[in-house]
Design a protein around this motif. Structure first.
Motif, PDB file in Angstrom:
ATOM      1  N   TYR A 149     -10.878  -8.745   0.977  1.00  0.00           N
ATOM      2  CA  TYR A 149      -9.822  -8.683  -0.032  1.00  0.00           C
ATOM      3  C   TYR A 149      -9.103  -7.347   0.089  1.00  0.00           C
ATOM      4  CZ  TYR A 149      -7.602  -8.159  -4.547  1.00  0.00           C
ATOM      5  OH  TYR A 149      -6.680  -7.925  -5.533  1.00  0.00           O
ATOM      6  N   TYR A 150      -7.798  -7.408   0.397  1.00  0.00           N
ATOM      7  CA  TYR A 150      -7.046  -6.189   0.712  1.00  0.00           C
ATOM      8  C   TYR A 150      -6.271  -5.642  -0.474  1.00  0.00           C
ATOM      9  CZ  TYR A 150      -8.036  -7.698   5.492  1.00  0.00           C
ATOM     10  OH  TYR A 150      -8.664  -8.091   6.631  1.00  0.00           O
ATOM     11  N   GLY A 151      -6.038  -6.476  -1.463  1.00  0.00           N
ATOM     12  CA  GLY A 151      -5.260  -6.031  -2.617  1.00  0.00           C
ATOM     13  C   GLY A 151      -3.786  -5.905  -2.292  1.00  0.00           C
ATOM     14  N   CYS A 152      -3.052  -5.437  -3.295  1.00  0.00           N
ATOM     15  CA  CYS A 152      -1.602  -5.491  -3.148  1.00  0.00           C
ATOM     16  C   CYS A 152      -0.999  -4.255  -2.480  1.00  0.00           C
ATOM     17  CB  CYS A 152      -0.954  -5.700  -4.505  1.00  0.00           C
ATOM     18  SG  CYS A 152      -1.566  -4.567  -5.744  1.00  0.00           S
ATOM     19  N   LEU A 153      -1.694  -3.119  -2.501  1.00  0.00           N
ATOM     20  CA  LEU A 153      -1.049  -1.882  -2.058  1.00  0.00           C
ATOM     21  C   LEU A 153      -1.381  -1.455  -0.634  1.00  0.00           C
ATOM     22  CD1 LEU A 153      -1.424   0.299  -5.270  1.00  0.00           C
ATOM     23  CD2 LEU A 153       0.656  -0.724  -4.379  1.00  0.00           C
ATOM     24  N   LEU A 154      -2.462  -1.966  -0.096  1.00  0.00           N
ATOM     25  CA  LEU A 154      -2.928  -1.483   1.201  1.00  0.00           C
ATOM     26  C   LEU A 154      -1.974  -1.821   2.345  1.00  0.00           C
ATOM     27  CD1 LEU A 154      -5.266  -0.056   2.628  1.00  0.00           C
ATOM     28  CD2 LEU A 154      -6.375  -2.259   2.874  1.00  0.00           C
ATOM     29  N   VAL A 155      -1.358  -3.003   2.290  1.00  0.00           N
ATOM     30  CA  VAL A 155      -0.505  -3.428   3.407  1.00  0.00           C
ATOM     31  C   VAL A 155       0.956  -3.623   2.999  1.00  0.00           C
ATOM     32  CG1 VAL A 155      -2.320  -4.441   4.810  1.00  0.00           C
ATOM     33  CG2 VAL A 155      -1.253  -5.808   3.018  1.00  0.00           C
ATOM     34  N   ARG A 156       1.290  -3.159   1.811  1.00  0.00           N
ATOM     35  CA  ARG A 156       2.653  -3.399   1.331  1.00  0.00           C
ATOM     36  C   ARG A 156       3.281  -2.158   0.728  1.00  0.00           C
ATOM     37  NH1 ARG A 156       1.310  -8.757  -2.031  1.00  0.00           N
ATOM     38  NH2 ARG A 156       1.364 -10.291  -0.384  1.00  0.00           N
ATOM     39  N   PRO A 157       4.596  -2.006   0.748  1.00  0.00           N
ATOM     40  CA  PRO A 157       5.551  -2.871   1.462  1.00  0.00           C
ATOM     41  C   PRO A 157       5.501  -2.616   2.967  1.00  0.00           C
ATOM     42  CG  PRO A 157       6.680  -1.038   0.412  1.00  0.00           C
ATOM     43  CD  PRO A 157       5.250  -0.921   0.026  1.00  0.00           C
ATOM     44  N   PRO A 158       5.648  -3.673   3.764  1.00  0.00           N
ATOM     45  CA  PRO A 158       5.469  -3.525   5.210  1.00  0.00           C
ATOM     46  C   PRO A 158       6.403  -2.495   5.838  1.00  0.00           C
ATOM     47  CG  PRO A 158       6.367  -5.691   4.660  1.00  0.00           C
ATOM     48  CD  PRO A 158       5.948  -5.059   3.378  1.00  0.00           C
ATOM     49  N   SER A 159       7.606  -2.326   5.260  1.00  0.00           N
ATOM     50  CA  SER A 159       8.559  -1.394   5.865  1.00  0.00           C
ATOM     51  C   SER A 159       8.074   0.051   5.748  1.00  0.00           C
ATOM     52  CB  SER A 159       9.921  -1.536   5.184  1.00  0.00           C
ATOM     53  OG  SER A 159       9.777  -1.353   3.801  1.00  0.00           O
ATOM     54  N   VAL A 160       7.203   0.321   4.770  1.00  0.00           N
ATOM     55  CA  VAL A 160       6.678   1.680   4.602  1.00  0.00           C
ATOM     56  C   VAL A 160       5.299   1.797   5.256  1.00  0.00           C
ATOM     57  CG1 VAL A 160       5.994   3.444   2.938  1.00  0.00           C
ATOM     58  CG2 VAL A 160       7.909   1.935   2.427  1.00  0.00           C
ATOM     59  N   ILE A 161       4.450   0.835   4.979  1.00  0.00           N
ATOM     60  CA  ILE A 161       3.050   0.919   5.424  1.00  0.00           C
ATOM     61  C   ILE A 161       2.929   0.675   6.930  1.00  0.00           C
ATOM     62  CG2 ILE A 161       0.737  -0.012   5.093  1.00  0.00           C
ATOM     63  CD1 ILE A 161       1.803   1.450   2.616  1.00  0.00           C
ATOM     64  N   ASN A 162       3.596  -0.374   7.399  1.00  0.00           N
ATOM     65  CA  ASN A 162       3.613  -0.644   8.839  1.00  0.00           C
ATOM     66  C   ASN A 162       2.214  -0.735   9.435  1.00  0.00           C
ATOM     67  OD1 ASN A 162       4.868  -1.189  11.218  1.00  0.00           O
ATOM     68  ND2 ASN A 162       5.288   0.948  11.731  1.00  0.00           N
ATOM     69  N   PHE A 163       1.326  -1.387   8.698  1.00  0.00           N
ATOM     70  CA  PHE A 163      -0.027  -1.560   9.197  1.00  0.00           C
ATOM     71  C   PHE A 163      -0.515  -2.940   8.768  1.00  0.00           C
ATOM     72  CE2 PHE A 163      -4.567  -1.090   7.671  1.00  0.00           C
ATOM     73  CZ  PHE A 163      -5.156  -1.261   8.905  1.00  0.00           C
ATOM     74  N   ASP A 164      -0.982  -3.701   9.696  1.00  0.00           N
ATOM     75  CA  ASP A 164      -1.535  -5.029   9.445  1.00  0.00           C
ATOM     76  C   ASP A 164      -0.459  -5.982   8.854  1.00  0.00           C
ATOM     77  OD1 ASP A 164      -3.420  -7.042   9.440  1.00  0.00           O
ATOM     78  OD2 ASP A 164      -4.988  -5.808   8.559  1.00  0.00           O
ATOM     79  N   ASP A 165      -0.848  -7.228   8.680  1.00  0.00           N
ATOM     80  CA  ASP A 165       0.089  -8.244   8.211  1.00  0.00           C
ATOM     81  C   ASP A 165       0.203  -8.210   6.684  1.00  0.00           C
ATOM     82  OD1 ASP A 165       1.071 -11.255   9.391  1.00  0.00           O
ATOM     83  OD2 ASP A 165       0.886 -10.990   7.231  1.00  0.00           O
ATOM     84  N   PRO A 166       1.427  -8.211   6.153  1.00  0.00           N
ATOM     85  CA  PRO A 166       1.579  -8.093   4.697  1.00  0.00           C
ATOM     86  C   PRO A 166       1.129  -9.325   3.909  1.00  0.00           C
ATOM     87  CG  PRO A 166       3.706  -8.409   5.742  1.00  0.00           C
ATOM     88  CD  PRO A 166       2.715  -8.222   6.849  1.00  0.00           C
TER      89      PRO A 166
END
Lengths: 292, 663
Positions: A149-166
């Motif tokens: 379970y990744y939660g909402c902040l770890l991979v989002r927003p993709p344009s900023v985080i740029n890690f793993d699939d959103p």
């Protein structure tokens, strides 16, 4: 030996002590030297960005400056919210010269541009590599069925985080597979757990976290793996209350991925601080851990 | 010495509001060679043009400058006007003081000074203009149509009706395109096949229309009136002349494969016609999967064919034909929704697209007209339609509206209810865009009479629970979250350009936009033309279009093509490059930079040495007068008629020589 600046944030010094302990132990084993940022301050978290945009950017920037002053090129932040705020602040300052000027005025220092912000999961997947982790593992998870379970902040927003699939992230799942566990496909990997409403609007957390627990159980999970202290606390601490409301037993231990990794690398449950969890994972883990 | 007349246009207030036109006319009087100037409210109007012609006579003018709008709008008007005044039409220059001055500036004083400079440049140039003569090229009276969907079919019928020969090149084994896949059409609910197949038959039976199916355009050279086109006729392994489409071969073929025409919901054989009404009704062998081709086993089709039409040895054939005009009708493809994680990344079998649903609705389709769940073939009773999948999504899809999804979704919801009145239809939408004749009424009817539930909002997530699809979204009108346990989800995926659109555009020298859609010469006034003369556009290769719009553009494009072909000869612009063979060293640097392939090398006998040597030669019909060769030419042997070095340097000198005279 890889040296990185360590930004624990408030959770890892309080409610998520076991995340702090397990992460530090795992790093030592994997040859990563963590240097805690001296005099680090709060990242601002949710309260800052609902009060003042400038504050919400300046606080993380202060920490980035402190980290850069240590002469290191990477800062690692295990809390998903801290990680998210540090990343966003860095990007916004880089893209907005007016904001950059304001921040620098408030902090009285030029902002940090070079330092890279990473989440521990990123360090382990990208810098250490799953192959090395697999080789170093002394114990295998005997088909432990894990819902990551990744939660909402770890991979989002993709344009900023740029890690793993959103929408359908895979990094923790790949880690589970590498350690011999069974990574379950399920659709609630990035749903919201209710986050900080845990205190002010507990009902919302009961509802949202309850759904996550229910879906994980339906998917066949024996435990849930997390990478965020607030997710862990909501799913673990509120689990009893959720069970009562739903009239359904879950009994799902909520583990940090660093704990599972630590166990695989040969550390004991006591060392890793697993006794600090509300839903006791010891029986399950004793059953599923095998020495290789 | 040239006697120049300068005519300054007000263009209503378009120019005069920002530029002091009277002052421009006044100061222009002092420019070298200028014998007369005036200003007028609308130069392009008939009185305006009369004024020019009258003044030419009165003042014995030999050159004209009109200071007005962009030459792309009225250059032709004034050139003709100049000709009518008894002058060579190229003794005219346009000074653009609207688009390049009044429209883009606020400061009246500075804009006026700039307009004066623009007029000064034009006057300096026009004095050095040479008389140019229009030349003519012959026209090949045949039209090539690329693509055999409804667009290409309609264009072919219209061209043939005008008495010209046409060739349709279609990549697939049959013509018919996407429309052949549809069940019924909105808003009249005509059966698509019933209105399409008569046209397909007409194409097949016409003496003037030649069909090259299972073929592709490989190379295009030449120019308007004289295109040379290489067409690859892919090996069908079935002789079209011998086969009568009896079907024995495909009935007996043992290989069963997913049918592309049925969106993989049904099966076809390794030798197959894509659908029963295919034109031509000649099968094709799928060489990738045929047992004989791959393992030298089987060979049943050859054994059973009563006409000995099967020819395993057949090879691709490349033919070359000549055409006077080309109509591009290559259509569209569907956006791949598997990039959307929230819709399951294309993993859930019961999350389908509009085209899948269309095949299921079709009574001759893979399910015999039953709406089923692809996962288990059971009847789908609860269906959720999601609009704008890949459309209006700048981040991950296309920024534009695909224009027909609102309508076909409404139609599909209606047909679902007609097939099974017990079924439930839910439609998630952003806006309903039903701008067409009887379109809004149709959408209303689907909601009011057929009871489809329209929900204004997006779907945030589709996931599986107990074998059913859970669709979670919001209804922004009631402000509530919605969760629907659906049997089937139908995504209205965006219409997008075909992946190889750019390759074709480069072959034809036509521009395309950031979405790889072909660009028309003018969005309003030349909607089916391209900037390459003789190449026309129709249908969805240009932008998403429904059937009526596609048919309309097809007819429009064919009128344009026939218009060209109705001439025995076509005029070409004389403003093209010219080589001075005395100076040309034959390095052919010009050939490398020419984007139109208009330069060839030619052997000449040197006048002085009497030796043979190579020089560059311009093909007048191919040259567009872009001037690239002009700048690339090291010895300065190439000049551009209408933009000669003398003219350009004259302009530069006019601005630099006596700075500050009239200011």
């Amino acid at each position: 030996m890889m040296k990185v600046a360590y930004y624990p944030g408030c959770s890892l010094h309080s409610t998520a002590r076991e995340y702090d302990i397990s992460f530090q132990l795992v790093c030592r084993k994997l040859g990563i030297e963590l240097q805690e940022i001296p005099h680090w301050v709060c990242c601002g978290s949710s309260p800052a960005h609902v009060t003042s945009h400038l504050l919400s950017i300046a606080l993380p920037c202060k920490n980035l400056i402190l980290a850069e002053e240590m002469g290191l090129d990477t800062v690692v932040a295990p809390c998903a919210a801290c990680f998210n705020r540090l990343k966003i602040a860095k990007q916004e300052v880089a893209e907005d010269s007016k904001l950059k000027k304001e921040v620098e005025e408030v902090l009285g220092k030029p902002s940090a541009g070079k330092i890279e912000v990473k989440h521990p999961l990123q360090v382990i997947i990208e810098d250490v590599g799953l192959k090395k982790v697999e080789e170093m593992a002394r114990r295998k998870l005997q088909g432990l069925r894990v819902a990551s379970y990744y939660g909402c902040l770890l991979v989002r927003p993709p344009s900023v985080i740029n890690f793993d699939d959103p929408e359908d992230p895979q990094s923790m799942d790949n880690l589970v597979s590498a350690l011999g566990g069974e990574a379950l496909p399920w659709a609630f990997k990035t749903e919201c757990c209710g986050a900080s409403f845990s205190l002010s609007e507990t009902d919302i957390v009961f509802e949202l976290s309850g759904e996550i627990l229910n879906e994980a159980l339906e998917a066949g999970a024996e435990c849930i793996l997390v990478a965020c202290p607030l997710c862990q606390s909501n799913l673990d601490l509120r689990q009893k209350g959720i069970e009562k409301r739903r009239g359904k037993k879950f009994n799902l231990p909520i583990l940090y991925f660093t704990e599972l990794l630590g166990l695989a690398l040969g550390m004991s449950m006591r060392q890793l601080g697993l006794s600090r969890h509300i839903v006791n994972p010891s029986k399950l883990l004793e059953r599923k851990l095998a020495v290789t | 010495m040239a006697r120049i007349g300068v005519f300054v246009c007000h263009c209503g207030t378009n120019i005069s509001a920002t530029v002091d036109v009277k002052k421009v006319a006044e100061i222009a009087k002092g420019f070298p060679g200028v014998k007369f100037t005036t200003d007028y409210r609308y130069m392009c109007s008939e009185p305006g043009q009369d004024l020019i012609q009258k003044m030419v006579k009165e003042h014995n003018l030999t050159r004209i400058v009109v200071a007005a709008c962009s030459p792309s709008l009225h250059e032709k008007t004034f050139r003709t006007c100049t000709q009518n005044a008894g002058l060579n039409p190229y003794f005219f220059e346009m000074a653009n003081i609207r688009e390049q001055c009044s429209w883009v500036h606020d400061d009246r004083e500075e804009a006026t000074l700039k307009a004066i400079d623009i007029v000064k440049l034009a006057a300096a140039k026009v004095g050095k203009n040479n008389p140019l003569q229009t030349t003519f090229i012959p026209v090949e009276k045949r039209v090539l149509i690329i693509g055999g969907g409804i667009s290409g079919i309609q264009a072919a019928i219209d061209v043939a009706f005008n008495g010209f020969e046409t060739v349709i090149v279609e990549r697939e084994p049959s013509i018919g395109g996407r429309m052949a896949m549809f069940d019924k059409t909105f808003p009249t609910l005509d059966c698509a096949a019933c209105i399409l197949t008569p046209k397909m038959v007409e194409v097949n039976q016409s003496d003037l229309i030649k069909l090259y199916t299972y073929s592709e355009v490989e190379e295009v050279s030449g120019y308007v009136g004289n295109f040379k086109v290489k067409i690859r006729r892919k090996a069908r392994l079935v002789d079209e002349n011998k086969c009568n489409g009896c079907g024995t071969c495909w009935q007996r073929c043992p290989v069963r494969l997913p049918s592309e025409f049925d969106m993989n919901l049904g099966k076809r054989k390794a030798i197959y016609v894509p659908f029963p009404q295919a034109v031509p009704n000649v099968p094709v062998i799928d060489q990738e999967h045929c047992l004989y081709i791959n393992k030298k086993k089987c060979g049943i089709c050859k054994k059973v064919c009563p006409f000995e039409a099967i020819d395993y040895e057949q090879k691709d054939e490349v033919i070359e034909e000549k055409f006077g005009a080309i109509i591009v009708a290559t259509g569209f493809t569907m956006f791949d929704h598997s990039i959307y994680g929230e819709y399951g990344y294309g993993k859930y079998k019961n999350v389908t697209t509009g085209l899948h649903f269309e095949r299921m609705l079709n009574s001759s389709g893979p399910t015999g007209g039953k709406i089923v769940r692809p996962s288990d073939g059971k009847e789908a009773k609860k269906v959720v339609f999601i609009q704008c999948v890949g459309s209006r999504d700048e981040a991950r899809g296309m920024p534009y509206c695909s224009r027909l999804c609102c309508m076909y979704t409404a139609k599909q919801a209606l047909l679902l209810k007609e097939h099974n009145p017990e079924a439930e239809a839910y439609v998630f939408y952003i806006d309903i865009r039903a701008a067409g004749k009887n379109y809004e009424e149709f959408v209303e009817r689907v909601q009011d009479e057929y009871g489809a539930t329209y929900l204004r909002g997006r779907v945030s997530k589709i996931f599986q629970r107990n074998g059913r699809l859970m669709v979670r979204g919001c209804d922004t009108l009631s402000g509530t979250q919605i969760e629907i346990d659906a049997d089937l989800v139908v995504l209205a995926t965006a219409l997008i350009a075909r992946p190889d659109a750019i390759k074709l555009a480069q072959m034809l020298h036509i521009p395309y936009d950031q979405n790889r859609l072909f660009t028309e010469a003018h969005p309003k006034l030349a909607p089916v033309e391209t900037v390459t003369t003789g190449v026309f556009l129709t249908g969805a290769c240009q932008s998403p279009k429904d059937i009526p719009d596609t048919v309309a553009t097809a007819s429009a494009a064919s009128v344009k093509a026939c218009g060209l072909l109705s001439h025995e000869k076509l005029p070409i612009d004389p403003q093209i490059a010219r080589v001075d063979v005395e100076i040309c060293s034959g390095c052919l640097a010009c050939q490398e930079v020419c984007p139109f392939g208009a330069i060839e090398k030619e052997e000449i006998v040197d006048r002085v040495t009497q030796q043979k040597r190579w020089v560059a030669k311009i093909a007048p019909s191919l040259c567009n007068g872009c001037g690239a060769c002009n700048t690339a030419c090291r010895p300065g042997a190439i000049d551009l008629d209408g933009f000669t070095e003398e003219q350009i340097f004259g302009q530069i000198e006019s601005l630099t020589a006596d700075k500050g005279d009239e200011r």
